[in-house]
Design an enzyme around this catalytic site. Structure first.
Site, PDB file in Angstrom:
ATOM      1  N   ALA A  63      38.920  91.068 111.791  1.00 25.68           N
ATOM      2  CA  ALA A  63      38.992  90.342 113.061  1.00 25.68           C
ATOM      3  C   ALA A  63      40.374  89.738 113.249  1.00 25.68           C
ATOM      4  O   ALA A  63      41.016  89.297 112.291  1.00 25.68           O
ATOM      5  CB  ALA A  63      37.936  89.249 113.099  1.00 25.68           C
ATOM      6  N   GLY A 105      36.423  92.768 108.476  1.00 25.04           N
ATOM      7  CA  GLY A 105      35.680  93.462 109.524  1.00 25.04           C
ATOM      8  C   GLY A 105      35.898  94.956 109.536  1.00 25.04           C
ATOM      9  O   GLY A 105      35.071  95.713 110.036  1.00 25.04           O
ATOM     10  N   GLU A 108      33.332  96.181 107.249  1.00 30.80           N
ATOM     11  CA  GLU A 108      32.026  96.024 107.883  1.00 30.80           C
ATOM     12  C   GLU A 108      31.780  97.110 108.922  1.00 30.80           C
ATOM     13  O   GLU A 108      30.664  97.640 109.032  1.00 30.80           O
ATOM     14  CB  GLU A 108      31.937  94.635 108.513  1.00 30.80           C
ATOM     15  CG  GLU A 108      32.187  93.545 107.491  1.00 30.80           C
ATOM     16  CD  GLU A 108      31.513  92.242 107.835  1.00 30.80           C
ATOM     17  OE1 GLU A 108      30.457  91.959 107.249  1.00 30.80           O
ATOM     18  OE2 GLU A 108      32.044  91.522 108.693  1.00 30.80           O
ATOM     19  N   GLU A 128      36.390  87.303 103.439  1.00 35.00           N
ATOM     20  CA  GLU A 128      35.925  86.167 104.248  1.00 35.00           C
ATOM     21  C   GLU A 128      35.662  84.900 103.436  1.00 35.00           C
ATOM     22  O   GLU A 128      36.050  83.793 103.832  1.00 35.00           O
ATOM     23  CB  GLU A 128      34.656  86.551 105.024  1.00 35.00           C
ATOM     24  CG  GLU A 128      34.897  87.434 106.238  1.00 35.00           C
ATOM     25  CD  GLU A 128      34.933  88.910 105.905  1.00 35.00           C
ATOM     26  OE1 GLU A 128      34.872  89.733 106.829  1.00 35.00           O
ATOM     27  OE2 GLU A 128      35.017  89.255 104.696  1.00 35.00           O
TER      28      GLU A 128
END
Length: 254
Positions: A63, A105, A108, A128
């Site tokens: 992100a 991300g 992910e 994270e």
């Protein structure tokens, strides 16, 4: 243009195009990715997708810390289930070509795809927890299903980075190739899949995804339903006929 979308021979090519920002995900890009793959799912002319990032430095570094994360932290952009379950409503195969850094991300997003090819210089990590954040793209749910428990928890809890070879040996990716062979290898997989019966491929992917939410007894029930449905198609008649006649089958998606 933060996303480049191309169609060629039943294959959808999706390239995250923010190389100057390590192909990190902004709110607008996240929405655009979801919309693009919704359209892919609905387009009967497309059978498989290849997802990659522009340049050789990064597939996706996660992100955008300046744009997306502040909106999530403030509650301005609530974390929707669709954001957590990357591509879980897409029942066509998605191949990821990881060209460099695949972090947070990016991992992910990759976890929501089916076949993953990485260049030799690719690096992975879910960082994270190091920054007091939560991996909100579904990794806590997915990795403990995809990998041995201890390995999954090591990745999620430590935030350590690991190489493409390590990702391959733990079963997170399918193959490691030289960077100049990355897209070519992804295309080889895509073409093999695109040449298979499209209805059968879609049903196999859908059943595999749905079975994760079902007890085995119910999963076998739906497995029987899916197989019966496919055996009634015209393509299911064409396939064995082509095999007997020693020719390439002509699948029409019916």
């Amino acid at each position: 243009m933060s996303l480049i979308v191309e169609k060629k021979n039943h294959i959808l090519y999706v390239t995250i195009n923010r190389p100057e920002a390590m192909n990190s995900i902004t709110p607008e890009l996240k929405d655009e990715l979801h919309a693009t793959f919704d359209e892919f799912e609905a387009d009967d002319t497309l059978r498989v997708a290849i997802l990659t990032g522009a340049g050789e430095k990064a597939f996706c570094a996660g992100a955008d810390l300046k744009k997306l994360v502040p909106k999530m932290s403030s509650g301005e952009r609530p974390i929707a289930v669709s954001d957590q379950r990357w591509f879980s409503n897409v029942y066509k195969p998605i191949i990821t070509a990881v060209n460099g850094w695949c972090l947070a991300g990016g991992v992910e997003m990759m976890n929501g795809t089916d076949i993953r090819i990485a260049s030799e210089h690719a690096r992975f990590g879910l960082s994270e927890a190091k920054w007091a954040l939560y991996p909100a793209g579904g990794s806590v749910v997915r990795l403990v299903r995809h990998l041995p428990w201890a390995r999954a928890m090591e990745i999620i809890l430590t935030g350590n980075q690991f190489t493409a070879e390590e990702a391959y040996h733990m079963g997170l990716i399918n193959k490691v190739v030289p960077k100049e062979k990355l897209i070519e290898t992804a295309e080889e997989y895509a073409e093999k899949i695109a040449n298979n019966g499209p209805l059968a491929v879609r049903a196999i992917k859908e059943m595999a995804v749905r079975s994760l939410d079902l007890p085995m007894s119910q999963a076998f029930y739906w497995d029987s339903y899916m197989s019966t449905k496919i055996f009634k198609t015209e393509d299911a008649k064409e396939g064995p006929k082509a095999f007997a006649e020693k020719r390439k089958p002509n699948f029409i998606g019916k």
